[in-house]
Every structure is written in structure tokens, then in C-alpha cells.
Design a protein around this motif. Structure first.
Motif, PDB file in Angstrom:
ATOM      1  N   ILE A 143       1.746  -0.587  -0.638  1.00 52.55           N
ATOM      2  CA  ILE A 143       1.785  -0.414   0.814  1.00 52.55           C
ATOM      3  C   ILE A 143       0.473   0.201   1.283  1.00 52.55           C
ATOM      4  CG2 ILE A 143       2.919   0.802   2.707  1.00 52.55           C
ATOM      5  CD1 ILE A 143       5.521   0.639   1.091  1.00 52.55           C
ATOM      6  N   GLN A 144      -0.139  -0.419   2.285  1.00 52.13           N
ATOM      7  CA  GLN A 144      -1.403   0.084   2.822  1.00 52.13           C
ATOM      8  C   GLN A 144      -1.210   0.859   4.119  1.00 52.13           C
ATOM      9  OE1 GLN A 144      -3.784  -3.482   3.134  1.00 52.13           O
ATOM     10  NE2 GLN A 144      -4.337  -3.441   0.972  1.00 52.13           N
ATOM     11  N   GLY A 145      -0.126   0.573   4.817  1.00 54.43           N
ATOM     12  CA  GLY A 145       0.146   1.259   6.074  1.00 54.43           C
ATOM     13  C   GLY A 145       0.960   0.370   6.991  1.00 54.43           C
ATOM     14  N   ALA A 146       1.204   0.852   8.203  1.00 54.32           N
ATOM     15  CA  ALA A 146       1.997   0.083   9.160  1.00 54.32           C
ATOM     16  C   ALA A 146       1.687   0.552  10.572  1.00 54.32           C
ATOM     17  CB  ALA A 146       3.492   0.234   8.868  1.00 54.32           C
ATOM     18  N   ILE A 147       2.002  -0.314  11.528  1.00 63.30           N
ATOM     19  CA  ILE A 147       1.945   0.069  12.937  1.00 63.30           C
ATOM     20  C   ILE A 147       3.266  -0.325  13.582  1.00 63.30           C
ATOM     21  CG2 ILE A 147      -0.561  -0.152  13.163  1.00 63.30           C
ATOM     22  CD1 ILE A 147      -0.052  -2.829  14.626  1.00 63.30           C
ATOM     23  N   MET A 148       3.650   0.442  14.594  1.00 63.56           N
ATOM     24  CA  MET A 148       4.829   0.119  15.390  1.00 63.56           C
ATOM     25  C   MET A 148       4.376   0.078  16.845  1.00 63.56           C
ATOM     26  SD  MET A 148       7.991   2.150  13.536  1.00 63.56           S
ATOM     27  CE  MET A 148       7.270   3.782  13.681  1.00 63.56           C
ATOM     28  N   GLY A 149       4.070  -1.123  17.317  1.00 58.44           N
ATOM     29  CA  GLY A 149       3.548  -1.265  18.666  1.00 58.44           C
ATOM     30  C   GLY A 149       2.134  -0.713  18.754  1.00 58.44           C
ATOM     31  N   PRO A 150       1.759  -0.208  19.922  1.00 63.26           N
ATOM     32  CA  PRO A 150       0.393   0.305  20.104  1.00 63.26           C
ATOM     33  C   PRO A 150       0.194   1.719  19.571  1.00 63.26           C
ATOM     34  CG  PRO A 150       1.606   0.486  22.155  1.00 63.26           C
ATOM     35  CD  PRO A 150       2.528  -0.194  21.179  1.00 63.26           C
ATOM     36  N   GLY A 151       1.211   2.270  18.921  1.00 68.54           N
ATOM     37  CA  GLY A 151       1.127   3.638  18.425  1.00 68.54           C
ATOM     38  C   GLY A 151       0.153   3.779  17.273  1.00 68.54           C
ATOM     39  N   PRO A 152       0.012   5.003  16.764  1.00 68.86           N
ATOM     40  CA  PRO A 152      -0.943   5.252  15.682  1.00 68.86           C
ATOM     41  C   PRO A 152      -0.510   4.597  14.377  1.00 68.86           C
ATOM     42  CG  PRO A 152       0.416   7.190  16.063  1.00 68.86           C
ATOM     43  CD  PRO A 152       0.742   6.218  17.153  1.00 68.86           C
ATOM     44  N   ILE A 153      -1.450   4.522  13.454  1.00 71.09           N
ATOM     45  CA  ILE A 153      -1.176   3.942  12.139  1.00 71.09           C
ATOM     46  C   ILE A 153      -0.315   4.895  11.316  1.00 71.09           C
ATOM     47  CG2 ILE A 153      -2.271   3.386   9.930  1.00 71.09           C
ATOM     48  CD1 ILE A 153      -4.577   2.205  11.506  1.00 71.09           C
ATOM     49  N   LEU A 154       0.664   4.322  10.618  1.00 71.90           N
ATOM     50  CA  LEU A 154       1.445   5.093   9.657  1.00 71.90           C
ATOM     51  C   LEU A 154       0.814   4.905   8.284  1.00 71.90           C
ATOM     52  CD1 LEU A 154       5.139   4.224  10.634  1.00 71.90           C
ATOM     53  CD2 LEU A 154       3.826   6.235  11.283  1.00 71.90           C
ATOM     54  N   PRO A 155       0.350   5.976   7.647  1.00 73.07           N
ATOM     55  CA  PRO A 155      -0.200   5.842   6.295  1.00 73.07           C
ATOM     56  C   PRO A 155       0.914   5.537   5.298  1.00 73.07           C
ATOM     57  CG  PRO A 155      -0.107   8.144   6.944  1.00 73.07           C
ATOM     58  CD  PRO A 155       0.281   7.357   8.151  1.00 73.07           C
ATOM     59  N   PRO A 156       0.560   5.170   4.064  1.00 73.67           N
ATOM     60  CA  PRO A 156       1.581   4.788   3.072  1.00 73.67           C
ATOM     61  C   PRO A 156       2.685   5.818   2.879  1.00 73.67           C
ATOM     62  CG  PRO A 156      -0.594   4.198   2.277  1.00 73.67           C
ATOM     63  CD  PRO A 156      -0.803   4.967   3.545  1.00 73.67           C
ATOM     64  N   ASN A 157       2.341   7.108   2.826  1.00 73.59           N
ATOM     65  CA  ASN A 157       3.382   8.118   2.599  1.00 73.59           C
ATOM     66  C   ASN A 157       4.358   8.203   3.768  1.00 73.59           C
ATOM     67  OD1 ASN A 157       1.225   9.241   4.169  1.00 73.59           O
ATOM     68  ND2 ASN A 157       2.042  11.289   3.806  1.00 73.59           N
ATOM     69  N   GLU A 158       3.875   7.951   4.998  1.00 76.58           N
ATOM     70  CA  GLU A 158       4.765   7.961   6.157  1.00 76.58           C
ATOM     71  C   GLU A 158       5.673   6.730   6.156  1.00 76.58           C
ATOM     72  OE1 GLU A 158       5.311  10.246   8.434  1.00 76.58           O
ATOM     73  OE2 GLU A 158       3.887  11.617   7.511  1.00 76.58           O
ATOM     74  N   VAL A 159       5.145   5.607   5.678  1.00 80.32           N
ATOM     75  CA  VAL A 159       5.975   4.402   5.566  1.00 80.32           C
ATOM     76  C   VAL A 159       7.098   4.638   4.558  1.00 80.32           C
ATOM     77  CG1 VAL A 159       6.014   1.959   4.932  1.00 80.32           C
ATOM     78  CG2 VAL A 159       4.074   2.881   6.209  1.00 80.32           C
ATOM     79  N   GLU A 160       6.773   5.299   3.453  1.00 88.01           N
ATOM     80  CA  GLU A 160       7.783   5.600   2.438  1.00 88.01           C
ATOM     81  C   GLU A 160       8.838   6.557   2.988  1.00 88.01           C
ATOM     82  OE1 GLU A 160       5.583   7.020  -0.882  1.00 88.01           O
ATOM     83  OE2 GLU A 160       4.658   5.067  -1.310  1.00 88.01           O
ATOM     84  N   ARG A 161       8.418   7.519   3.803  1.00 86.88           N
ATOM     85  CA  ARG A 161       9.377   8.426   4.437  1.00 86.88           C
ATOM     86  C   ARG A 161      10.260   7.674   5.427  1.00 86.88           C
ATOM     87  NH1 ARG A 161       6.615  13.541   7.009  1.00 86.88           N
ATOM     88  NH2 ARG A 161       8.770  13.759   7.708  1.00 86.88           N
ATOM     89  N   LEU A 162       9.656   6.747   6.153  1.00 88.54           N
ATOM     90  CA  LEU A 162      10.422   5.930   7.097  1.00 88.54           C
ATOM     91  C   LEU A 162      11.521   5.162   6.372  1.00 88.54           C
ATOM     92  CD1 LEU A 162      10.661   4.777  10.028  1.00 88.54           C
ATOM     93  CD2 LEU A 162       9.060   2.987   9.322  1.00 88.54           C
ATOM     94  N   ALA A 163      11.204   4.696   5.158  1.00 89.76           N
ATOM     95  CA  ALA A 163      12.167   3.907   4.386  1.00 89.76           C
ATOM     96  C   ALA A 163      13.389   4.719   3.973  1.00 89.76           C
ATOM     97  CB  ALA A 163      11.488   3.325   3.149  1.00 89.76           C
ATOM     98  N   THR A 164      13.279   6.045   3.962  1.00 97.37           N
ATOM     99  CA  THR A 164      14.401   6.893   3.540  1.00 97.37           C
ATOM    100  C   THR A 164      15.297   7.309   4.704  1.00 97.37           C
ATOM    101  OG1 THR A 164      13.129   8.955   3.793  1.00 97.37           O
ATOM    102  CG2 THR A 164      12.980   7.817   1.667  1.00 97.37           C
TER     103      THR A 164
END
Length: 215
Positions: A143-164
Motif C-alpha cells: 500500500i502506497q497511500g490513499a485519498i478520499m475526495g479532495p482531502g489530504p493523502i492517507l499514508p500507508p499506516n493510516e490506510v491500515e488503521r482505516l481497515a481496522t
């Protein structure tokens, strides 16, 4: 592409070839003035990714270097089952699509061979689908990161937290349970005296009936 006949183009004094429209499809990409003119297929591909970026609830990028073809097929199948659209695209086209979709910072999480996972419902479900695939298959997918709309970039660790996080249906069920619990206790408190009062009234009615019969 076969060799074009001499009449297919004429040359200006600057030495730049000018092709008539009837030969553009044969030529494909033309190097003109230091830039490549994109083919129609690439233009359509950029428009397609732009539309997905504008419509999705989350766009998650992942590096797929080192993944065998068979594993990539299985990955696509798993993502489809989870309601996630998994797309492999050239970085240059993805960056162009990001610019067109007004999310230029999306290019910051595109590096090396990159795939994009598009989710159109709960972002948690998309993050969990990708994270679970990596965890259960020990895949080199990263995982390199993610965006949700025009908001800031989610780094890999935040994406993993989102998954939980719990999904929306789970959150709604939990919230409903928390709301119903105090109401149930309140109804129990209110029903207690009413039930006692009903018992007293029934006893009084029986007492009066028995007194009437005795008279």
C-alpha cells in the motif's frame, strides 16, 4: 507501422513533418515540438480514470512489483468480490487524470509499477479488502497511500488503521444498540409501577366483587 508514402506528408522549412488527418491513426504517437501527441486510446484512458477519481469514495494506490500474473488474476478476482475496482495504469496517465480530476496531490502516492483500487461505497471496506489480501496471502503488494475526495493523502499506516475500523452497518448497529439499551431500561422502570398498579386494581376489583356477593 508500415513505411508511409512520400505524399503522406510535406515538410516545412523547420524540418517538422505534418501528417494529414487520414494518416494520424497509422502514425500513432508523433514527436512534434518536443512532445508526444497522445493516441485516442490514451486520451480515453485518462478520461476513464478521471471519471473514477471523481466518482469514488476512496482511491488507494498499491505497488505490485514482483507479483506473478496468476496472482494478479486472483487479486483482481478478490477485489471484484469485495466490490473494489482494481486498475493497472501507466503512471503518466494516472498523473494526467489526477490533474484533470482536480486532485493533483494524488500523484504523490504513485511510484513505480502502481495499481489503483477504487471503492465506491464505504472506504473502510476497500481498505480492509486490500489489507486482508496482503495479510492472508503474504503478497508483495504494498500500500502506497490513499485519498478520499479532495482531502489530504492517507499514508500507508493510516490506510491500515482505516481497515481496522468498523464498517458503516456495524457502526449503525452499535449505535442503535446503545440507543435502545437506555430506552429498554427506562421502559422497564416505567412499566414496573404500572404493573404494580394494575395488580392493585385487579385485587380491589376482586375484593369489591366478593363483598357484593356476600351482601
Amino acid at each position: 507501422m508500415g513505411r508511409l508514402p512520400r505524399r503522406a506528408f510535406r515538410v516545412f522549412r523547420h524540418g517538422l513533418p505534418i501528417f494529414p488527418a487520414s494518416h494520424l491513426q497509422d502514425v500513432g504517437n508523433i514527436f512534434l515540438g518536443g512532445k508526444h501527441l497522445p493516441t485516442q486510446a490514451k486520451i480515453e484512458r485518462v478520461a476513464e480514470i478521471k471519471e473514477k477519481l471523481e466518482r469514488c469514495s476512496i482511491a488507494l494506490t498499491a505497488g505490485y512489483s514482483g507479483i506473478p500474473v496468476n496472482d494478479m488474476t486472483e487479486l483482481r478476482r478478490r477485489m471484484t468480490e469485495a466490490g473494489v475496482e482494481f486498475v493497472v495504469i501507466k503512471n503518466t496517465l494516472a498523473n494526467l487524470a489526477a490533474e484533470e480530476a482536480q486532485v493533483p496531490h494524488f500523484s504523490e502516492i504513485i511510484e513505480g509499477p502502481t495499481a489503483i483500487a477504487f471503492g465506491y461505497a464505504d472506504p473502510v471496506d476497500t481498505a480492509r479488502a486490500v489489507n486482508d489480501y496482503i495479510r492472508t496471502t503474504r503478497s508483495p503488494l504494498s500500500i502506497q497511500g490513499a485519498i478520499m475526495g479532495p482531502g489530504p493523502i492517507l499514508p500507508p499506516n493510516e490506510v491500515e488503521r482505516l481497515a481496522t475500523l468498523p464498517s458503516k452497518p456495524q457502526l449503525m448497529a452499535n449505535l442503535l444498540g446503545q440507543i435502545q439499551s437506555p430506552i429498554s431500561r427506562l421502559m422497564g422502570v416505567l412499566n414496573g409501577p404500572l404493573q404494580n398498579l394494575d395488580g392493585l386494581l385487579q385485587a380491589r376489583i376482586r375484593q369489591l366483587e366478593e363483598g357484593g356477593e356476600a351482601a
